[in-house]
Design a protein around this motif. Structure first.
Motif, short mmCIF file in Angstrom:
data_model
loop_
_atom_site.label_atom_id
_atom_site.label_comp_id
_atom_site.label_asym_id
_atom_site.label_seq_id
_atom_site.Cartn_x
_atom_site.Cartn_y
_atom_site.Cartn_z
N ASN A 134 51.45 28.13 23.80
CA ASN A 134 52.69 28.89 23.38
C ASN A 134 54.03 27.98 23.04
O ASN A 134 55.18 28.66 22.99
N GLN A 135 53.95 26.89 22.78
CA GLN A 135 54.84 25.92 22.43
C GLN A 135 54.63 25.61 20.96
O GLN A 135 53.79 24.60 20.75
N PRO A 136 55.05 26.24 19.78
CA PRO A 136 54.62 26.17 18.49
C PRO A 136 55.10 24.66 17.80
O PRO A 136 54.21 23.84 17.20
N GLY A 137 56.06 24.05 18.26
CA GLY A 137 56.37 22.72 17.92
C GLY A 137 55.37 21.73 18.29
O GLY A 137 54.89 21.06 17.50
N ARG A 138 54.81 21.75 19.58
CA ARG A 138 53.86 21.06 20.06
C ARG A 138 52.76 20.96 19.49
O ARG A 138 51.98 20.23 18.92
N ARG A 139 52.08 22.29 19.30
CA ARG A 139 50.95 22.74 18.63
C ARG A 139 50.97 22.23 17.40
O ARG A 139 49.93 21.65 16.82
N LEU A 140 51.87 22.42 16.66
CA LEU A 140 51.96 22.14 15.05
C LEU A 140 52.03 20.65 14.89
O LEU A 140 51.60 19.90 13.94
N PHE A 141 52.67 19.68 16.00
CA PHE A 141 52.87 18.44 15.95
C PHE A 141 51.25 17.88 15.90
O PHE A 141 51.04 16.99 15.06
N PHE A 142 50.52 18.21 16.80
CA PHE A 142 49.20 17.90 16.89
C PHE A 142 48.31 18.18 15.87
O PHE A 142 47.50 17.44 15.33
N ALA A 143 48.58 19.33 15.28
CA ALA A 143 47.83 19.80 14.31
C ALA A 143 47.98 19.17 13.02
O ALA A 143 47.13 18.71 12.22
N ARG A 144 49.38 18.77 12.53
CA ARG A 144 49.58 17.78 11.63
C ARG A 144 49.10 16.35 11.75
O ARG A 144 48.61 15.90 10.83
N GLU A 145 49.21 15.86 13.23
CA GLU A 145 48.54 14.58 13.25
C GLU A 145 47.07 14.51 13.15
O GLU A 145 46.54 13.51 12.47
N GLN A 146 46.28 15.42 13.65
CA GLN A 146 44.97 15.62 13.24
C GLN A 146 44.49 15.91 11.98
O GLN A 146 43.42 15.43 11.51
N ALA A 147 45.53 16.24 11.16
CA ALA A 147 45.01 16.45 9.71
C ALA A 147 45.00 15.39 8.90
O ALA A 147 44.93 15.06 7.69
N GLY A 148 45.84 14.38 9.55
CA GLY A 148 46.01 13.03 8.91
C GLY A 148 47.41 13.09 8.00
O GLY A 148 47.33 12.02 7.24
N TYR A 149 48.34 13.86 8.30
CA TYR A 149 49.32 13.81 7.47
C TYR A 149 50.78 12.86 8.32
O TYR A 149 51.61 12.78 7.10
N GLU A 150 50.40 12.41 9.21
CA GLU A 150 51.46 11.67 9.73
C GLU A 150 51.18 10.45 10.02
O GLU A 150 50.28 9.95 9.80
N PRO A 151 52.14 9.52 10.56
CA PRO A 151 51.92 8.05 10.54
C PRO A 151 50.78 7.73 11.44
O PRO A 151 50.72 8.46 12.44
N GLU A 152 50.21 6.93 11.14
CA GLU A 152 48.88 6.36 11.80
C GLU A 152 49.12 6.03 13.04
O GLU A 152 48.38 6.04 13.83
N SER A 153 50.23 5.35 13.46
CA SER A 153 50.66 4.90 14.75
C SER A 153 50.31 6.15 15.76
O SER A 153 50.05 5.76 16.95
N ALA A 154 50.57 7.41 15.44
CA ALA A 154 50.43 8.52 16.40
C ALA A 154 48.90 8.62 16.79
O ALA A 154 48.67 8.69 17.92
N THR A 155 48.19 8.36 15.68
CA THR A 155 46.68 8.50 15.97
C THR A 155 46.26 7.31 16.93
O THR A 155 45.41 7.32 17.86
N GLN A 156 46.84 5.87 16.55
CA GLN A 156 46.46 5.06 17.08
C GLN A 156 46.97 5.14 18.88
O GLN A 156 46.09 4.81 19.95
N ILE A 157 48.02 5.44 19.25
CA ILE A 157 48.44 5.88 20.69
C ILE A 157 47.72 6.88 21.19
O ILE A 157 47.28 6.71 22.26
N LEU A 158 47.29 7.92 20.70
CA LEU A 158 46.57 9.05 21.25
C LEU A 158 45.39 8.59 21.43
O LEU A 158 44.50 9.02 22.53
N ALA A 159 44.68 7.95 20.50
CA ALA A 159 43.08 7.47 20.62
C ALA A 159 42.95 6.52 21.68
O ALA A 159 42.07 6.60 22.76
N SER A 160 43.82 5.48 21.83
CA SER A 160 43.82 4.59 22.92
C SER A 160 44.19 4.92 24.46
O SER A 160 43.52 4.64 25.42
N ARG A 161 45.02 6.19 24.31
CA ARG A 161 45.70 6.37 25.81
C ARG A 161 45.05 7.66 26.34
O ARG A 161 45.06 8.05 27.61
N ILE A 162 44.72 8.55 25.43
CA ILE A 162 44.01 9.71 25.69
C ILE A 162 42.77 10.15 25.38
O ILE A 162 41.67 10.53 26.10
#
Length: 253
Positions: free
Chosen positions: A123-151
């Motif tokens: 129910n937090q639209p900002g966070r949900r959309l943040f991750f949706a954009r990252e998953q879609a590959g539209y955002e800096p690759e650094s996000a994917t690298q951090i989330l992949a290695s740590r989560i």
């Protein structure tokens, strides 16, 4: 790649005033990056929403990518506090060669932690959309690298190890990986397709009651599949023993 500057703390220790400012900037940035994406969100707008002046962003983060990276790192740290106990429990069960019942329970525990985390943020639209954009590959690759290695990698690796052990397949077997991602995907669909979920069920939000219904239903489905794969594994083992037995010839006395 620039990294976020470390917070300057007062020499006398304690809760730094800068911590609060930094946190406020990150929260504002998450919302704006979610709403407008990395390219669409400006540092000026982030500063305005956080209630600070633009130079404050440079003081703490150097540039916009530094702000974005800090957002991802903060969310990864926050998320791992939810997942760490379940992951540690799963590793212990694997090390001890626990039976299928314990391994299935360990997998369900991980899934429940994921569900609690997912629906807490649903129910937090900002966070949900943040991750949706990252998953879609539209955002800096650094996000994917951090989330992949740590989560994602720690969660996926231990989950596939559990499914592999339960089903008698290698953890990196394509079938094991497909099964693992499919089991966890049961939860993700309600997070990614948030609006469709609310519309289909006639809900106004995924509140605690609705979240529990989703979690318990998905958990039952997951347990049913894992128990089925475990029985298949046991049946293969019995068949192998029978086959080997038939292949032996009696030696003359």
């Amino acid at each position: 790649m620039s990294t976020a500057k470390k917070l300057r703390r007062p020499p006398d220790g304690g809760y730094a005033r800068g911590d609060e400012t930094r946190h406020r900037i990150i929260e504002a940035a998450v919302e704006l990056f979610g709403e407008h994406g990395f390219e669409g969100a400006s540092t000026r707008d982030i500063a305005a929403r956080a209630g600070v002046n633009a130079p404050a962003l440079q003081y703490y983060f150097e540039n916009k990518e530094g702000v974005y990276r800090a957002c991802v790192e903060a969310m990864a740290d926050d998320a791992w506090t939810s997942f760490a106990p379940a992951v540690a429990h799963a590793h212990q069960a694997l090390r001890e060669n626990a039976d299928s019942t314990v391994l299935i329970d360990a997998f369900i525990r991980i899934q429940e932690a994921m569900a609690d985390r997912t629906f807490e943020k649903a129910n937090q639209p900002g966070r949900r959309l943040f991750f949706a954009r990252e998953q879609a590959g539209y955002e800096p690759e650094s996000a994917t690298q951090i989330l992949a290695s740590r989560i994602r990698d720690p969660l996926n690796n231990v989950s596939s190890a559990l499914v592999g052990r339960i089903s008698g397949r290698a953890a990196d077997d394509p079938i094991t990986l497909i099964r693992t991602f499919s089991l966890h995907g049961q939860l993700m669909i309600f997070h990614v397709a948030h609006r469709s979920t609310l519309s289909a069920f006639g809900w106004t939000s995924i509140d605690a009651k609705n979240a529990e219904l989703l979690k318990s239903t998905v958990g039952e489905q997951t347990r049913t599949l894992l128990e089925h794969w475990s029985r298949e594994h046991d049946a293969r083992g019995v068949e192998d023993v029978r086959t080997k037995g038939k292949g032996k010839t009696r030696q003359p006395g």
